[in-house]
Design a protein around this motif. Sequence first.
Motif, mmCIF file in Angstrom:
data_model
loop_
_atom_site.group_PDB
_atom_site.id
_atom_site.type_symbol
_atom_site.label_atom_id
_atom_site.label_comp_id
_atom_site.label_asym_id
_atom_site.label_seq_id
_atom_site.Cartn_x
_atom_site.Cartn_y
_atom_site.Cartn_z
ATOM 1 N N UNK A 240 -44.272 78.763 66.965
ATOM 2 C CA UNK A 240 -44.318 77.684 65.978
ATOM 3 C C UNK A 240 -43.061 77.690 65.105
ATOM 4 N N UNK A 241 -42.574 78.889 64.786
ATOM 5 C CA UNK A 241 -41.335 78.983 64.029
ATOM 6 C C UNK A 241 -40.157 78.459 64.848
ATOM 7 N N UNK A 242 -40.167 78.774 66.142
ATOM 8 C CA UNK A 242 -39.115 78.273 67.015
ATOM 9 C C UNK A 242 -39.139 76.746 67.076
ATOM 10 N N UNK A 243 -40.347 76.179 67.134
ATOM 11 C CA UNK A 243 -40.464 74.726 67.171
ATOM 12 C C UNK A 243 -39.954 74.100 65.876
ATOM 13 N N UNK A 244 -40.167 74.789 64.742
ATOM 14 C CA UNK A 244 -39.655 74.278 63.485
ATOM 15 C C UNK A 244 -38.152 74.384 63.382
ATOM 16 N N UNK A 245 -37.581 75.478 63.901
ATOM 17 C CA UNK A 245 -36.138 75.680 63.834
ATOM 18 C C UNK A 245 -35.396 74.848 64.861
ATOM 19 N N UNK A 246 -36.044 74.548 65.982
ATOM 20 C CA UNK A 246 -35.445 73.743 67.049
ATOM 21 C C UNK A 246 -36.383 72.581 67.373
ATOM 22 N N UNK A 247 -36.500 71.626 66.468
ATOM 23 C CA UNK A 247 -37.502 70.577 66.650
ATOM 24 C C UNK A 247 -37.237 69.659 67.836
ATOM 25 N N UNK A 248 -36.030 69.646 68.336
ATOM 26 C CA UNK A 248 -35.717 68.747 69.445
ATOM 27 C C UNK A 248 -35.701 69.441 70.795
ATOM 28 N N UNK A 249 -35.929 70.730 70.810
ATOM 29 C CA UNK A 249 -36.020 71.439 72.078
ATOM 30 C C UNK A 249 -37.378 71.202 72.714
ATOM 31 N N UNK A 250 -37.479 71.517 73.996
ATOM 32 C CA UNK A 250 -38.781 71.505 74.663
ATOM 33 C C UNK A 250 -39.423 72.866 74.451
ATOM 34 N N UNK A 251 -40.650 72.875 73.955
ATOM 35 C CA UNK A 251 -41.375 74.116 73.685
ATOM 36 C C UNK A 251 -42.589 74.181 74.599
ATOM 37 N N UNK A 252 -42.686 75.275 75.355
ATOM 38 C CA UNK A 252 -43.695 75.405 76.402
ATOM 39 C C UNK A 252 -44.549 76.646 76.162
ATOM 40 N N UNK A 253 -45.844 76.481 76.227
ATOM 41 C CA UNK A 253 -46.785 77.604 76.160
ATOM 42 C C UNK A 253 -47.142 78.008 77.583
ATOM 43 N N UNK A 254 -46.927 79.272 77.912
ATOM 44 C CA UNK A 254 -47.224 79.791 79.241
ATOM 45 C C UNK A 254 -48.606 80.437 79.211
ATOM 46 N N UNK A 255 -49.594 79.686 79.611
ATOM 47 C CA UNK A 255 -50.978 80.137 79.516
ATOM 48 C C UNK A 255 -51.215 81.392 80.355
ATOM 49 N N UNK A 256 -51.788 82.423 79.720
ATOM 50 C CA UNK A 256 -52.145 83.644 80.419
ATOM 51 C C UNK A 256 -51.003 84.611 80.641
ATOM 52 N N UNK A 257 -49.803 84.270 80.187
ATOM 53 C CA UNK A 257 -48.638 85.119 80.423
ATOM 54 C C UNK A 257 -48.381 86.049 79.245
ATOM 55 N N UNK A 258 -47.759 87.174 79.533
ATOM 56 C CA UNK A 258 -47.384 88.122 78.509
ATOM 57 C C UNK A 258 -45.954 87.926 78.050
ATOM 58 N N UNK A 259 -45.424 88.958 77.396
ATOM 59 C CA UNK A 259 -44.060 88.895 76.875
ATOM 60 C C UNK A 259 -43.044 88.711 77.992
ATOM 61 N N UNK A 260 -43.319 89.306 79.145
ATOM 62 C CA UNK A 260 -42.442 89.196 80.313
ATOM 63 C C UNK A 260 -43.201 88.413 81.381
ATOM 64 N N UNK A 261 -43.029 87.098 81.439
ATOM 65 C CA UNK A 261 -43.900 86.259 82.261
ATOM 66 C C UNK A 261 -43.499 86.126 83.719
ATOM 67 N N UNK A 262 -42.435 86.789 84.145
ATOM 68 C CA UNK A 262 -41.837 86.486 85.441
ATOM 69 C C UNK A 262 -42.676 86.944 86.625
ATOM 70 N N UNK A 263 -43.391 88.034 86.475
ATOM 71 C CA UNK A 263 -44.332 88.419 87.524
ATOM 72 C C UNK A 263 -45.694 87.777 87.314
ATOM 73 N N UNK A 264 -45.985 87.341 86.080
ATOM 74 C CA UNK A 264 -47.243 86.643 85.808
ATOM 75 C C UNK A 264 -47.265 85.280 86.489
ATOM 76 N N UNK A 265 -46.191 84.505 86.289
ATOM 77 C CA UNK A 265 -46.114 83.141 86.839
ATOM 78 C C UNK A 265 -44.682 82.851 87.297
ATOM 79 N N UNK A 266 -44.244 83.461 88.396
ATOM 80 C CA UNK A 266 -42.852 83.272 88.822
ATOM 81 C C UNK A 266 -42.488 81.821 89.128
ATOM 82 N N UNK A 267 -43.396 81.083 89.759
ATOM 83 C CA UNK A 267 -43.081 79.695 90.115
ATOM 84 C C UNK A 267 -42.905 78.833 88.873
#
Length: 280
Positions: A240-267
């Motif tokens: 939420x802080x990132x969205x406030x600091x970068x209001x024009x960026x695309x902000x994505x929530x990776x459901x079910x993923x941890x801090x390192x999401x690459x093995x959680x959801x590689x595709x």
Amino acid sequence: MSHHREGSGEPLVLIHGLGSRWQLWQPVLPLLRGSFDVVALDLPGFGASAAVGAADVGTFADAVTAFAAGAFPHAATFHVAGSSLGGGVALELGRRGVARSVTAFAPIGFWGPVSRRWCQVSVTAARGLGRLARPVLPALAATRLGRVALFGMFFGHPGRLDPAAAVADVDALVAAPGFAAARAAFAGHRFPGAGAGAVAGGGLVADGSAVAGVGALGGGVPVTVAWGSRDAILPAFQARRAAGALPSARHVRLAGCGHLPFSDEPAVCADLIRTTAGAA
């Protein structure tokens, strides 16, 4: 800097986080090499790269810029994706206009004093645990329950990890000569905020699907910020802080993923990188 390179296409640099190494990106490399000339780096002081002194975001951004100039001599800019500390470096490269596009996964710099300290303490504790548990680590990592206990702080689905790779990652964390300096430098880093110049439209997404309307940093650099819903290192309220600091960026929530999401959801992670790069 030590690195791994594969694929063909537009240049893409992948930057890991504190205590990690280029192999962090192995789950997504097969999905990216058909679209990009991919270079996954070991930052100075991590993986197989020697430490070279200062270990703050600006110094790492300088090092990546210098490396890319040699790796891609015919390209003025390059796409970049970063994780955690690497996400902070990626955003800095975008802020400078060096990056052609930026995909930042749980980037540092959107914390307060308490959450920043929590990040430092958590990763330091994981390093200490890795050192103490090393004699039994292979046996623990060989079981799903052991991987959940050992790596649940970092991954949403630790049971999916390759046991040998997970042990090698712990060894790299324990051995990293640049760890202490980079961890200490966290105290002086915070993303400069909207004043850095966000200019194009984007939106908050409820899942990990690719969407139109990738936002941009100043100078028209497309940027996506993605955060795992199960991130226990940089808890997702920082999104939420990132969205406030970068209001024009695309902000994505990776459901079910941890801090390192690459093995959680590689595709999903690879798709975010491709989509962001495609908006450049």
